[in-house]
Write a protein that holds these residues in place. Structure first.
Motif, PDB file in Angstrom:
ATOM      1  N   PRO A 162       3.440  -5.382   7.047  1.00 45.10           N
ATOM      2  CA  PRO A 162       2.642  -5.604   5.828  1.00 45.10           C
ATOM      3  C   PRO A 162       3.098  -6.860   5.117  1.00 45.10           C
ATOM      4  O   PRO A 162       4.289  -7.209   5.121  1.00 45.10           O
ATOM      5  CB  PRO A 162       2.915  -4.344   4.991  1.00 45.10           C
ATOM      6  N   ARG A 196      -5.869  -7.663   6.884  1.00 46.78           N
ATOM      7  CA  ARG A 196      -5.670  -6.256   7.215  1.00 46.78           C
ATOM      8  C   ARG A 196      -4.210  -5.838   7.037  1.00 46.78           C
ATOM      9  O   ARG A 196      -3.906  -4.636   7.025  1.00 46.78           O
ATOM     10  CB  ARG A 196      -6.137  -5.958   8.639  1.00 46.78           C
ATOM     11  N   ARG A 197      -3.338  -6.832   6.926  1.00 50.60           N
ATOM     12  CA  ARG A 197      -1.916  -6.521   6.703  1.00 50.60           C
ATOM     13  C   ARG A 197      -1.498  -6.766   5.256  1.00 50.60           C
ATOM     14  O   ARG A 197      -0.322  -6.596   4.930  1.00 50.60           O
ATOM     15  CB  ARG A 197      -1.038  -7.351   7.641  1.00 50.60           C
ATOM     16  N   LYS A 199      -0.409  -6.174   1.755  1.00 48.24           N
ATOM     17  CA  LYS A 199       0.100  -5.042   0.982  1.00 48.24           C
ATOM     18  C   LYS A 199       0.164  -5.372  -0.501  1.00 48.24           C
ATOM     19  O   LYS A 199      -0.192  -4.556  -1.355  1.00 48.24           O
ATOM     20  CB  LYS A 199       1.492  -4.634   1.490  1.00 48.24           C
ATOM     21  N   PRO A 223      -7.174  -2.639   4.339  1.00 49.85           N
ATOM     22  CA  PRO A 223      -6.836  -1.204   4.350  1.00 49.85           C
ATOM     23  C   PRO A 223      -5.432  -0.899   3.854  1.00 49.85           C
ATOM     24  O   PRO A 223      -5.161   0.236   3.444  1.00 49.85           O
ATOM     25  CB  PRO A 223      -7.003  -0.828   5.829  1.00 49.85           C
ATOM     26  N   GLU A 224      -4.515  -1.899   3.893  1.00 46.30           N
ATOM     27  CA  GLU A 224      -3.130  -1.663   3.476  1.00 46.30           C
ATOM     28  C   GLU A 224      -2.861  -2.131   2.044  1.00 46.30           C
ATOM     29  O   GLU A 224      -1.745  -1.957   1.553  1.00 46.30           O
ATOM     30  CB  GLU A 224      -2.170  -2.400   4.425  1.00 46.30           C
ATOM     31  N   GLU A 226      -2.057  -2.410  -1.583  1.00 48.63           N
ATOM     32  CA  GLU A 226      -1.565  -1.496  -2.607  1.00 48.63           C
ATOM     33  C   GLU A 226      -1.480  -2.149  -3.980  1.00 48.63           C
ATOM     34  O   GLU A 226      -1.619  -1.465  -5.000  1.00 48.63           O
ATOM     35  CB  GLU A 226      -0.185  -0.955  -2.227  1.00 48.63           C
ATOM     36  N   ARG A 263      -5.989   2.362  -0.694  1.00 55.01           N
ATOM     37  CA  ARG A 263      -4.575   2.453  -1.053  1.00 55.01           C
ATOM     38  C   ARG A 263      -4.228   1.681  -2.323  1.00 55.01           C
ATOM     39  O   ARG A 263      -3.059   1.646  -2.708  1.00 55.01           O
ATOM     40  CB  ARG A 263      -3.708   1.941   0.099  1.00 55.01           C
TER      41      ARG A 263
END
Length: 621
Positions: A162, A196-197, A199, A223-224, A226, A263
């Motif tokens: 991430p 996509r990585r 975070k 998707p990751e 946060e 997330r």
């Protein structure tokens, strides 16, 4: 070899032509001496050549020895995984990694081939990056490709881990509009393939159309993700003309928008975006929310906060907020009026509340209203900054000081457990007000205190070193058990109760104390530490575990006689650390001899301060 006999003085004094015998003798002696000189010079040249040869041999031998010593060095015998762990702990923790050959991990690769191989093959050294978006318009194609290629190579080394990325841009639009997207887009084109990585993403950009930036993303692309921080550069158009919001920001929170990431838990937004996201925003997913304000519509903030029942961390940043209605406060100033009926905000899970404000009537009104209308029963940590961007300067204290202290006291009374951590950055504030604030937190365990104070409750702030030293000493005295606000021992004011084993004190449970700009004498600081370590049982207070003081002036500015006093205090502190276990760290400016060393290029470091705090305040805890 014997030296040749000197020429007689009588012979040198001859003033007439030399005779044949004398001339013959002189020629013979001259030839002999010239031959002897030639031999000497030949020997000297041979010895010098031998000396040079030996010096080169010695230098080569030293290199060989150093290489063998390096081979036998313990660090070279460490397994690669241990070396990777050491390298990882060389990375910064307060911000993303800087792309500079003078900072790790690039610096580590300059030591030796093995270190370079280990560093470049360790993905977690490369999954954090701070990018300064330098305008590429006037650069050569080779330079552009080098800059973007370095970023791409950096991210490639991170493997599949991430990513934490911050992107900083500070280039003003000539039309004062949001027209600088083309300057940022090449950098986005490099990092978007890795979305996509993602975070943690922090964008601090100037004069940017945010909707155009984030319309490139779908929630499925991140998707990751946060943590998302969307920050306008302080001088962006939006801060100058906040009445022109991005009205179409709702698209960010609609189905498929980047703010609908499954997330996403931490969000940092300018208010003109946060308040226009519409009903599509899923606020209840957030555990951390940070909003920056130029104007502060309390009802709009309350509407958002009331939808965040899981919020653990909240930051409110105020920048000379403007409130339309106001009345005269009796001192010749206009005091903004609060709405007649403000809604109550309940944040049951909130543990950390941060409020950044400026020392003016409008901001103080907002702070007072926040304390009056927020209920956070689980709160542990409070950061309250009330300061200017610049160094202290004469500034009138707020007529609302008493009001917001009363509001703070009422706010703290709503807590289930007493507040444990407090960060205060008050610039300026009256001494009475500061003492009242500290009295509101009797169970405090950790305190970070930065305050420009004066004994006057209303008037102008005096920034002179002598005045700061006097006022700083008065404040520190209040934290020494047994003193009152006037510096009188508490034992003198409580009559027969002096025989008790403890004395009164502000914040008796303190364990960790941090003074980011200490303004008091070293001797008084030592007395403070003694009173809460060596004599903590007698004084009925908790033993200190850590004390940090960063002095903003040299000892001469604060009346310290010489370096000898400083040395004696350091010796006493070392003895205290050995006897009580307290950790003490003091930092102060040194008088350097000669010109200062040149600073490295700051381009790679731009945006780091802004990324950490828009108000140049670094929370300690």
């Amino acid at each position: 070899m014997p030296y040749p006999p000197p020429v007689s003085k009588s012979l040198l004094r001859i003033s007439y032509p030399t005779t044949g015998n004398v001339a013959a003798t002189a020629r013979t002696s001259l030839k002999e001496d010239l031959d002897r000189l030639q031999v000497l010079e030949s020997n000297i040249a041979r010895l010098q050549a031998r000396s040079s040869s030996l010096s080169l041999e010695r230098q080569s031998l030293r290199v060989v020895i150093e290489n063998y010593q390096s081979i036998l060095s313990p660090i070279n015998n460490l397994p690669s995984d241990v070396l990777q762990e050491i390298f990882y702990h060389c990375l910064p923790v307060a911000h993303n990694v800087i792309m500079s050959i003078n900072e790790p991990p690039l610096l580590l690769g300059r030591v030796c081939k093995r270190w370079r191989d280990v560093a470049f093959s360790t993905p977690r050294l490369w999954n954090s990056l701070h990018i300064v978006a330098v305008p590429l318009t006037f650069l050569t194609n080779e330079r552009k490709q080098a800059i973007l290629g370095n970023i791409s190579s950096w991210l490639a080394r991170s493997g599949v881990l991430p990513l934490s990325i911050s992107l900083y841009h500070d280039s003003q639009s000539p039309t004062r509009g949001r027209t600088k997207n083309p300057e940022v887009q090449p950098y986005l084109d490099v990092i978007i393939p890795h979305s996509r990585r993602w975070k943690s993403i922090c964008f601090i950009l100037r004069d940017i159309n945010w909707l155009e930036i984030f319309s490139q993303f779908h929630a499925n692309d991140v998707p990751e993700l946060e943590s998302l921080h969307i920050k306008d550069n302080y001088y962006s158009t939006s801060w100058t003309y906040p009445e022109e919001p991005v009205s179409t920001a709702e698209a960010l929170a609609r189905e498929g928008g980047i703010l609908r990431g499954s997330r996403l838990r931490s969000l940092d937004l300018p208010s003109y975006i946060a308040h226009t996201l519409g009903d599509g925003m899923r606020w209840w997913h957030l555990t951390a929310l940070h909003i920056a304000y130029w104007t502060f519509p309390f009802e709009d903030f309350a509407r958002i906060a009331s939808q965040c029942p899981n919020l653990i961390e909240c930051t409110i940043r105020l920048s000379y907020v403007r409130i339309s209605s106001s009345v005269d406060d009796g001192h010749g100033f206009s005091t903004p009026t609060s709405p007649s009926s403000l809604p109550m905000i309940t944040l049951p899970a909130l543990r950390n509340l941060t409020i950044h404000a400026r020392p003016n009537i409008s901001d103080d009104t907002v702070v007072r209203d926040l304390f009056d209308h927020i209920s956070a029963p689980s709160l542990i940590h409070l950061t309250w900054e009330r300061s200017t961007l610049a160094e202290p300067w004469p500034y009138l204290f707020s007529s609302l000081e008493n009001d917001f202290v009363q509001s703070l006291a009422a706010f703290l009374e709503k807590l289930v457990d007493p507040l444990e951590e407090l960060d205060l950055w008050l610039n300026p504030v009256s001494q009475d007000t500061l003492i009242k604030i500290l009295r509101c937190v009797p169970k405090l365990k950790r305190l970070s205190l930065e305050a420009y104070t004066t004994s006057h409750s209303w008037g102008q702030f005096d920034p002179s070193p002598d005045r700061q030293l006097k006022d700083g000493n008065l404040i520190l005295q209040q934290l020494i058990p047994g003193t009152t606000i006037n510096g009188i021992a508490a034992s003198q004011t409580i009559g027969t109760k002096t025989e008790s084993s403890s004395v009164t004190s502000l914040c008796p449970n303190l364990e960790i104390v941090y003074f980011p700009r200490a303004r008091f004498s070293y001797r008084l600081l030592l007395e403070f530490i003694h009173s809460r370590t060596s004599f903590h049982r007698r004084n009925g207070v908790t033993c200190l575990r850590n004390v940090t003081g960063v002095f903003s002036h040299t000892p001469q500015h604060f009346g310290h006689s010489d370096e000898g006093e400083e040395f004696d205090i350091q010796a006493e502190i070392i003895a205290l650390e050995n006897d009580t276990g307290v950790q003490v760290y003091l930092e102060y400016p040194r008088q350097l001899e000669g010109p200062p060393a040149p600073l490295p290029s700051a381009i790679s470091y731009e945006g780091i301060t802004v990324a950490d705090s828009d108000f140049l305040f670094q929370p300690f805890f």
